[in-house]
Scaffold this active site. Structure first.
Site, short mmCIF file in Angstrom:
data_model
loop_
_atom_site.label_atom_id
_atom_site.label_comp_id
_atom_site.label_asym_id
_atom_site.label_seq_id
_atom_site.Cartn_x
_atom_site.Cartn_y
_atom_site.Cartn_z
N CYS A 192 0.81 -1.23 0.00
CA CYS A 192 0.00 0.00 0.00
C CYS A 192 0.84 1.28 0.00
CB CYS A 192 -0.99 -0.01 1.16
SG CYS A 192 -0.23 -0.04 2.80
N HIS A 244 -2.37 1.00 6.96
CA HIS A 244 -2.86 0.93 5.57
C HIS A 244 -3.10 2.34 5.05
CE1 HIS A 244 -4.34 -1.06 2.05
NE2 HIS A 244 -5.52 -0.47 2.12
N HIS A 256 -5.93 1.70 -3.73
CA HIS A 256 -5.01 1.17 -2.72
C HIS A 256 -4.57 -0.24 -3.11
CE1 HIS A 256 -8.14 -1.40 -0.53
NE2 HIS A 256 -8.81 -0.80 -1.49
#
Length: 284
Positions: A192, A244, A256
């Site tokens: 990510c 994240h 993402h």
């Protein structure tokens, strides 16, 4: 005698004129009725198409809920598989645990197939809606042209042209479908924070910190309702720290690198991401 002939001719001309007027009036009336019948037929067709769109949208909502439930189930099964793999390393009786692990992996494969089928249905529903909208545009005779300039107090105001696709959306398209790889930084596999680093460098020529936690710490904090295209969106997924990150694309969507599905576009309104979202960050 001549006078009576003149009278007869005049009466003949008048009768001919009245007959032609009557014929023309009947033609106009028939044309108007034809136009009215065509208009009512078009309206009915548009209403039917609008009903189809509503039905497709309802079906899409149900499919999205199913999709989210399957993603959560997939995550749970994956964790079970990891747990069983850990047990196998520690214990001597590996055969029994290996069988259980295989059963869990089979469940995971089945869930992924189910999820793929749901996503295919979603795609087909989107196409149905697009087709209906195109038909409605054709029926209502809406030409796909730039609107005419508006005149206001003698000044001509030209309507703005539709916005071109941003360089961010072009860059993110290049990465869609790339598989997830922890610590990865290339098209063969990326995580990510690696994705945000690569996209920011290509699009804005900005070098971001490598980890999602550092990206969050050094960014200018932004609330959910103040997010703009290109802002970072941060999540604390089942941990007490940011682990994240994605890039906001507008309209509630962000790109993402998902650990289970690779680089993809998701919505902040989805139950899973809504639960763990902690805020946005700005570097531009």
């Amino acid at each position: 005698m001549q006078f009576s002939k003149f009278i007869n001719r005049a009466l003949l001309v008048l009768s001919l004129l009245s007959f032609s007027n009557l014929y023309a009036t009947s033609d106009v009336t028939s044309d108007e009725s034809d136009i009215e019948s065509l208009a009512s037929g078009t309206k009915k067709e548009i209403k039917e198409l609008q009903k189809e769109i509503k039905a497709a949208e309802k079906a899409m909502l149900k499919l999205r809920k199913t999709e989210q439930a399957l993603i959560i189930e997939e995550d749970v099964i994956k964790k079970q598989a990891w747990a069983e793999a850990g047990k196998r390393k520690k214990r001597r009786n590996k055969t029994k645990i290996k069988r259980k692990e295989q059963r869990i992996l089979d469940q995971l494969t089945a869930k992924r197939k189910e999820l793929s089928a749901v996503q295919n249905q979603l795609t087909s529903k989107k196409r149905e809606i697009e087709q209906c909208n195109r038909k409605i545009a054709q029926l209502t005779n809406k030409p796909q042209q730039a609107p005419a300039p508006k005149v206001n107090n003698g000044e001509v105001k030209v309507a703005a042209k539709p916005a071109k696709k941003s360089s961010l959306s072009k860059e993110t398209k290049k990465w869609l479908g790339t598989r997830y790889r922890y610590g990865g930084n290339t098209k063969s596999g990326i995580d990510c924070s690696g994705l945000t680093c690569q996209v920011y460098k290509s699009t804005y020529n900005i070098s971001l910190p490598r980890s999602s936690a550092d990206q969050h710490a050094k960014s200018k904090k932004v609330g959910k309702h103040s997010l703009k295209e290109g802002d970072l969106v941060f999540f604390k997924i089942k941990k007490n720290r940011v682990n994240h990150v994605g890039i906001y694309l507008g309209n509630g969507e962000f790109v993402h690198a998902s650990s289970s599905r690779g680089v993809m576009i998701s919505k902040l309104s989805e139950a899973y991401y809504k639960k763990y979202f902690i805020g946005g960050g700005r570097y531009k």
